[in-house]
Enzyme design. Structure first.
Site, PDB file in Angstrom:
ATOM      1  N   ASP B 199      -7.540 -47.878  23.646  1.00  0.00           N
ATOM      2  CA  ASP B 199      -8.926 -48.070  24.100  1.00  0.00           C
ATOM      3  C   ASP B 199      -8.992 -49.235  25.094  1.00  0.00           C
ATOM      4  O   ASP B 199      -8.038 -49.457  25.840  1.00  0.00           O
ATOM      5  CB  ASP B 199      -9.821 -48.309  22.863  1.00  0.00           C
ATOM      6  N   ASP B 208     -13.245 -61.608  12.275  1.00  0.00           N
ATOM      7  CA  ASP B 208     -13.116 -60.515  11.309  1.00  0.00           C
ATOM      8  C   ASP B 208     -11.691 -59.960  11.249  1.00  0.00           C
ATOM      9  O   ASP B 208     -11.358 -59.216  10.323  1.00  0.00           O
ATOM     10  CB  ASP B 208     -14.085 -59.370  11.654  1.00  0.00           C
ATOM     11  N   HIS B 231     -15.966 -51.827  23.753  1.00  0.00           N
ATOM     12  CA  HIS B 231     -15.760 -50.515  23.135  1.00  0.00           C
ATOM     13  C   HIS B 231     -14.543 -50.503  22.213  1.00  0.00           C
ATOM     14  O   HIS B 231     -14.598 -50.003  21.088  1.00  0.00           O
ATOM     15  CB  HIS B 231     -15.603 -49.477  24.252  1.00  0.00           C
ATOM     16  N   THR B 247     -17.540 -63.008   8.668  1.00  0.00           N
ATOM     17  CA  THR B 247     -18.754 -63.329   9.412  1.00  0.00           C
ATOM     18  C   THR B 247     -20.001 -63.059   8.571  1.00  0.00           C
ATOM     19  O   THR B 247     -21.115 -63.343   9.006  1.00  0.00           O
ATOM     20  CB  THR B 247     -18.811 -62.495  10.702  1.00  0.00           C
ATOM     21  N   VAL B 249     -21.317 -60.190   7.557  1.00  0.00           N
ATOM     22  CA  VAL B 249     -22.038 -58.924   7.764  1.00  0.00           C
ATOM     23  C   VAL B 249     -21.554 -57.882   6.762  1.00  0.00           C
ATOM     24  O   VAL B 249     -20.590 -58.106   6.030  1.00  0.00           O
ATOM     25  CB  VAL B 249     -21.838 -58.393   9.201  1.00  0.00           C
ATOM     26  N   ALA B 352      -8.987 -33.918  23.606  1.00  0.00           N
ATOM     27  CA  ALA B 352      -9.311 -33.453  22.248  1.00  0.00           C
ATOM     28  C   ALA B 352      -9.253 -31.932  22.153  1.00  0.00           C
ATOM     29  O   ALA B 352      -9.139 -31.375  21.054  1.00  0.00           O
ATOM     30  CB  ALA B 352     -10.695 -33.961  21.840  1.00  0.00           C
ATOM     31  N   SER B 411     -16.983 -41.382  20.210  1.00  0.00           N
ATOM     32  CA  SER B 411     -16.096 -42.557  20.187  1.00  0.00           C
ATOM     33  C   SER B 411     -16.153 -43.281  18.856  1.00  0.00           C
ATOM     34  O   SER B 411     -15.153 -43.832  18.398  1.00  0.00           O
ATOM     35  CB  SER B 411     -16.524 -43.563  21.263  1.00  0.00           C
TER      36      SER B 411
END
Lengths: 78, 464
Positions: B199, B208, B231, B247, B249, B352, B411
């Protein structure tokens, strides 16, 4: 001066010919192929070829596919 | 269909009664009341039957309250609570009288079914029980019971049942996607499995991912692995983010025990070439990554063939021992300017669309196909294989862009499948062949009431 248009191509080598890759590359070069990278793990050659010679590459023994290189990949967000 | 029954104490003012004897298996906790489902045009007749069978008279009707906001103190005092929008009466009666209702059910009249009222606890506790605010948790119990009645009457498995609806919202602990895919409750983490995400790179300084095994390489000329797009960091987060993000979350990542391989094949502008992608795949295979996740693609038109080269690579990877599974985004080209999905959808994107690459479609939190998600239009392998969470997906993002964000796309669905693939490899043993992994993913996917053209085998599910 004549400008020869080069096409970026990917060439897939037949699995049975991977141990004779040198030979295959030599034959491709004879047809005008310019090698830039050999990706051994996937059996792909990355390179370029004069547009007029493109059709000849797939006829080389040990080549299983020849495709024009794409450059239109994007992240898949809408 | 499995239903949630509580191990928690009963809510105040509701007593748990033993299972009423209405015949058949009736697992769970019950309030001692009964739900009576009536024909929508037979409410009046139905209430008369209830009165006749039980002798009950004090009726409370939800329609008498603004917006259906029933005063629960009044409804508790009533013997019959009528929920006319649902064609249901909640009847406070004893088992003997309930037996009379059952007899009424057997007749050909306005009573369709009788069911003991279940106690169903909310996942997040509703502590504010002292107010007159409508207790939605309690209503949810009704809804579940209605679904159960519907399922019993029609024999339907209840695909859009309450279990789904409960899972379709981010909680304080988990994203909706991790709930829907059962990642949050899985014992597995993809421990030791190498997963490559090809990516835009990763924010290598993101807290994280501190302490994780990370291998990285850029295949974009002139650009470092450091993700200046976002992304890639988002996709890696969904595939392999931590179990408990430092963090603070909610958890958003699947395979928190896996080894992260970051192959930067898309530029910071989010675009790429065959050269970068093929070199990235070559690198991932050389490093014995068992799963390769590619949230990228190039648009296809109807009738376009798949690439022989990508197919050949993916097929060899899949068939080698133990092999590698390549997963790619189905593509996002099917949304019309008005926001709706075109019909038929645009075909699955390259690469794909190769038969040996697993194509992933995107579902939203209501388990509908995302309007942008491409479909299986082209023959010869150009189908969708599986679906994942792909709308409003919360995950990591570069720290200089906020640290976390929600994004949508096939994605986002793709790395969920990749992370869950790593979890399956851990669950079934790291020697599990890639072909078997393909079968594990599709064979265990949750079937959806949607065309396989759009979602393939269904929603990906983690091993338990």
């Amino acid at each position: 001066m004549t400008v020869t248009k080069l096409l970026a191509v990917n060439v897939k080598i037949d699995g049975d010919y991977l141990d004779r890759l040198h030979e295959v590359v030599g034959k491709l070069q004879n047809e005008g192929f310019v090698l830039s990278e050999s990706l051994d793990a996937i059996g792909v050659l990355i390179g370029s070829v004069p547009a007029a010679a493109l059709g000849k590459l797939s006829a080389v023994q040990g080549v299983s596919a020849v495709e024009k290189s794409r450059s239109d990949y994007h992240t898949q967000e809408p | 269909m499995a239903r949630k029954h509580a191990a928690n104490p009963t809510p105040p003012a509701r007593t748990t009664n033993p299972v009423p004897d209405l015949g058949g298996e009736q697992p769970g906790e019950f309030t001692g009341r009964y739900l009576v489902l009536m024909q929508t045009d037979g409410m009046k007749e139905g209430l008369q039957i209830i009165r006749a069978a039980t002798g009950l008279g004090q009726v409370c009707n939800a329609a008498d309250y603004e917006d259906g906001a029933v005063d629960m103190a009044e409804s508790d005092a009533a013997e019959v609570l009528v929920l006319d929008q649902l064609s249901i009466a909640v009847v406070d009666t004893d088992p003997t009288q309930a037996g009379s209702l059952l007899a009424a059910e057997a007749d050909d009249n306005a009573i369709l079914a009788v069911e003991p009222e279940r106690i169903i606890h909310a996942i997040s506790a509703h502590e504010n029980t002292g107010t007159v605010e409508f207790p939605f948790d309690y209503l949810k119990g009704y809804r579940d019971a209605v679904n159960h009645l519907y399922d019993s009457l029609t024999g339907a498995p209840g695909e859009s049942g309450a279990d789904f609806a409960e899972a379709a919202m981010d909680s304080a602990r988990l994203t909706w996607g991790l709930q829907a895919t059962l990642v949050g409750q899985s014992r597995f983490s993809g421990r030791g499995i190498r997963v490559a995400v090809l990516d835009t790179g990763l924010d290598l300084a993101h807290p994280d991912f501190a302490g994780r095994s990370i291998n990285s390489q850029s295949f974009v000329t002139g650009e470092a692995v450091q993700d200046r797009n976002g992304h890639g960091t988002h996709c890696i987060g969904a595939a392999m983010g931590p179990k408990s993000p430092p963090t603070g979350v909610r958890r958003y990542g699947c395979a928190f025990g896996s080894e992260i391989f970051v192959g930067k094949v898309l530029s910071n502008q989010g675009s790429g070439t065959d050269r970068s992608i093929l070199t990235g795949i070559n690198w991932a295979l050389t490093n014995k990554c068992r799963v390769i996740s590619m949230s990228l693609g190039a648009r296809c038109r109807p009738g376009d063939p798949f690439s022989q080269i990508y197919e050949s690579i993916a097929q060899s990877a899949l068939q080698s021992n133990p092999g590698t599974l390549i997963i790619a985004a189905a593509g996002n080209n099917s949304r019309l300017p008005n926001g709706r999905r075109q019909e038929p959808p645009n075909p699955v994107s390259h690469p794909a669309n190769c038969p040996s690459i697993m194509a992933v479609a995107a579902l939203d939190a209501n388990f509908r196909i995302a309007p942008f998600s491409d479909g299986g239009i082209n023959p010869n392998g150009g189908g969708v294989d599986i679906a994942g969470p792909g709308v409003s997906v919360f995950s990591s993002y570069p720290m200089n862009q906020g640290g976390h964000t929600s994004l949508s796309g096939t994605s986002m669905a793709t790395p969920h499948v990749a992370g869950i693939a790593a979890m399956w490899l851990e669950a079934r043993g790291p020697g599990t062949p890639a072909q078997a992994l393909w079968q594990l993913l599709t064979g265990n996917a949750r079937r959806m009431a949607l065309p396989s053209r759009d979602v393939g085998a269904g929603l990906v599910q983690a091993p338990q």
